[in-house]
Design a protein around this motif. Structure first.
Motif, PDB file in Angstrom:
ATOM      1  N   TYR A 209       2.713 -12.225  -6.468  1.00 34.89           N
ATOM      2  CA  TYR A 209       2.888 -10.775  -6.321  1.00 34.89           C
ATOM      3  C   TYR A 209       2.795 -10.068  -7.667  1.00 34.89           C
ATOM      4  O   TYR A 209       2.251  -8.961  -7.764  1.00 34.89           O
TER       5      TYR A 209
ATOM      6  N   ASP B  48      -1.624  -3.333  -3.049  1.00 39.36           N
ATOM      7  CA  ASP B  48      -1.859  -3.232  -1.609  1.00 39.36           C
ATOM      8  C   ASP B  48      -1.884  -4.607  -0.954  1.00 39.36           C
ATOM      9  O   ASP B  48      -1.494  -4.754   0.218  1.00 39.36           O
TER      10      ASP B  48
ATOM     11  N   SER C 183       5.899  -1.654  -0.207  1.00 39.43           N
ATOM     12  CA  SER C 183       6.302  -3.061  -0.214  1.00 39.43           C
ATOM     13  C   SER C 183       7.814  -3.203  -0.300  1.00 39.43           C
ATOM     14  O   SER C 183       8.404  -4.044   0.378  1.00 39.43           O
ATOM     15  N   SER C 184       8.433  -2.373  -1.132  1.00 36.02           N
ATOM     16  CA  SER C 184       9.887  -2.451  -1.299  1.00 36.02           C
ATOM     17  C   SER C 184      10.602  -2.125   0.007  1.00 36.02           C
ATOM     18  O   SER C 184      11.580  -2.799   0.377  1.00 36.02           O
TER      19      SER C 184
ATOM     20  N   MET D 288      -0.034  -7.172  -1.946  1.00 42.46           N
ATOM     21  CA  MET D 288       1.375  -7.534  -1.821  1.00 42.46           C
ATOM     22  C   MET D 288       1.976  -6.887  -0.583  1.00 42.46           C
ATOM     23  O   MET D 288       2.672  -7.539   0.208  1.00 42.46           O
ATOM     24  N   GLN D 289       1.695  -5.614  -0.398  1.00 42.62           N
ATOM     25  CA  GLN D 289       2.212  -4.904   0.767  1.00 42.62           C
ATOM     26  C   GLN D 289       1.681  -5.520   2.060  1.00 42.62           C
ATOM     27  O   GLN D 289       2.420  -5.674   3.033  1.00 42.62           O
TER      28      GLN D 289
ATOM     29  N   VAL E  83       3.522  -8.807   2.839  1.00 50.59           N
ATOM     30  CA  VAL E  83       4.910  -8.542   3.231  1.00 50.59           C
ATOM     31  C   VAL E  83       4.961  -8.027   4.669  1.00 50.59           C
ATOM     32  O   VAL E  83       5.834  -8.420   5.454  1.00 50.59           O
TER      33      VAL E  83
ATOM     34  N   MET F 102      10.041  -4.994   2.425  1.00 50.69           N
ATOM     35  CA  MET F 102      10.815  -6.171   2.014  1.00 50.69           C
ATOM     36  C   MET F 102      12.265  -6.074   2.470  1.00 50.69           C
ATOM     37  O   MET F 102      12.872  -7.077   2.858  1.00 50.69           O
TER      38      MET F 102
ATOM     39  N   HIS G 288       1.974   1.789  -2.790  1.00 48.95           N
ATOM     40  CA  HIS G 288       2.016   0.425  -2.267  1.00 48.95           C
ATOM     41  C   HIS G 288       3.254  -0.319  -2.771  1.00 48.95           C
ATOM     42  O   HIS G 288       3.804  -1.162  -2.063  1.00 48.95           O
TER      43      HIS G 288
END
Length: 247
Positions: free
Chosen positions: A171, A181, A46-47, A183-184, A187, A50, A42
């Motif tokens: 976050y 998850d 997310s990265s 945070m993901q 995003v 982003m 995750h």
């Protein structure tokens, strides 16, 4: 800078080595590896998302308005994001390990989170509002009339930076409590909303429109993020708003 950082890390390791009993060994634990992969996927996801979120607006602008508009947007974005780049990321690096050590005790984690939000807002809110108010005049003085088109986009992006400065703290809380998850998820929601509405907004309202869309989307998503973390920490809406009332 990367080379210097690596040298400092190696030097620090050599200095600490005689004073610690821990010695790294090559071992593989399937259950630990499974937990790390479950958590880390995750973070990686997310990265990746982003990167798309932070560039999809520039992509739309370059394709629909032109490269010159990208330059104007980049200038406005760089100035607007000063509260995050100069302060927000420092808070994130500090609070993640702090929140992680508290994550099993909500009674301790709750006041720590509220204080972090309050102190972060006390710095980033005045910075963002100041940029929105005085940024256009600063652009005129420092960059000249040829960059005057960045003034209004800067004001919208300053509002976006205000919301983002608080989202980055949330976050870190999600990651520290084992819920990257979430945070993901948020995003991805940002990416979907900007991706779906970006082209119609730019077509109708131009560069200012996409800046307003970015600010609006981040404000809406932040409201859902705050509600989720407040529910986990048993924070009422009135208490959350009271924390933000001082800044």
């Amino acid at each position: 800078s990367d080379v210097c950082s690596s040298d400092l890390s190696v030097g620090g390791m050599l200095l600490i080595w005689p004073y610690t009993r821990y010695r790294p060994t090559f071992q593989f634990d399937r259950s630990i590896a499974h937990d790390l992969l479950k958590y880390g996927r995750h973070i990686i996801g997310s990265s990746v998302v982003m990167v798309a979120v932070y560039n999809i607006d520039k992509f739309f602008i370059s394709k629909l308005i032109g490269v010159g508009a990208v330059g104007i947007y980049a200038l406005a974005s760089n100035i607007a994001n000063l509260p995050i780049s100069q302060f927000g990321h420092i808070v994130c690096r500090l609070m993640f390990p702090v929140f992680s050590r508290m994550n099993r005790d909500v009674s301790v984690l709750r006041p720590a989170f509220l204080k972090t939000i309050r102190y972060t807002a006390c710095i980033t809110f005045p910075m963002s509002i100041g940029i929105a108010m005085y940024g256009p005049d600063a652009i005129a003085v420092l960059y000249g009339d040829k960059w005057s088109a960045a003034a209004l986009p800067l004001q919208f992006l300053a509002v976006y930076a205000l919301f983002r400065s608080l989202s980055v703290v949330i976050y870190e809380m999600f990651k520290a409590t084992g819920r990257p998850d979430l945070m993901q998820l948020y995003v991805v929601i940002r990416l979907v909303l900007i991706g779906a509405l970006g082209i119609p907004v730019i077509t109708q309202y131009g560069l200012v429109g996409i800046c307003g869309l970015v600010a609006l989307v981040n404000g809406i998503v932040f409201a859902f993020e705050a509600r989720r973390v407040a529910g986990y920490l048993a924070i009422s809406l009135s208490e959350f708003l009271r924390v933000l009332s001082l800044p």
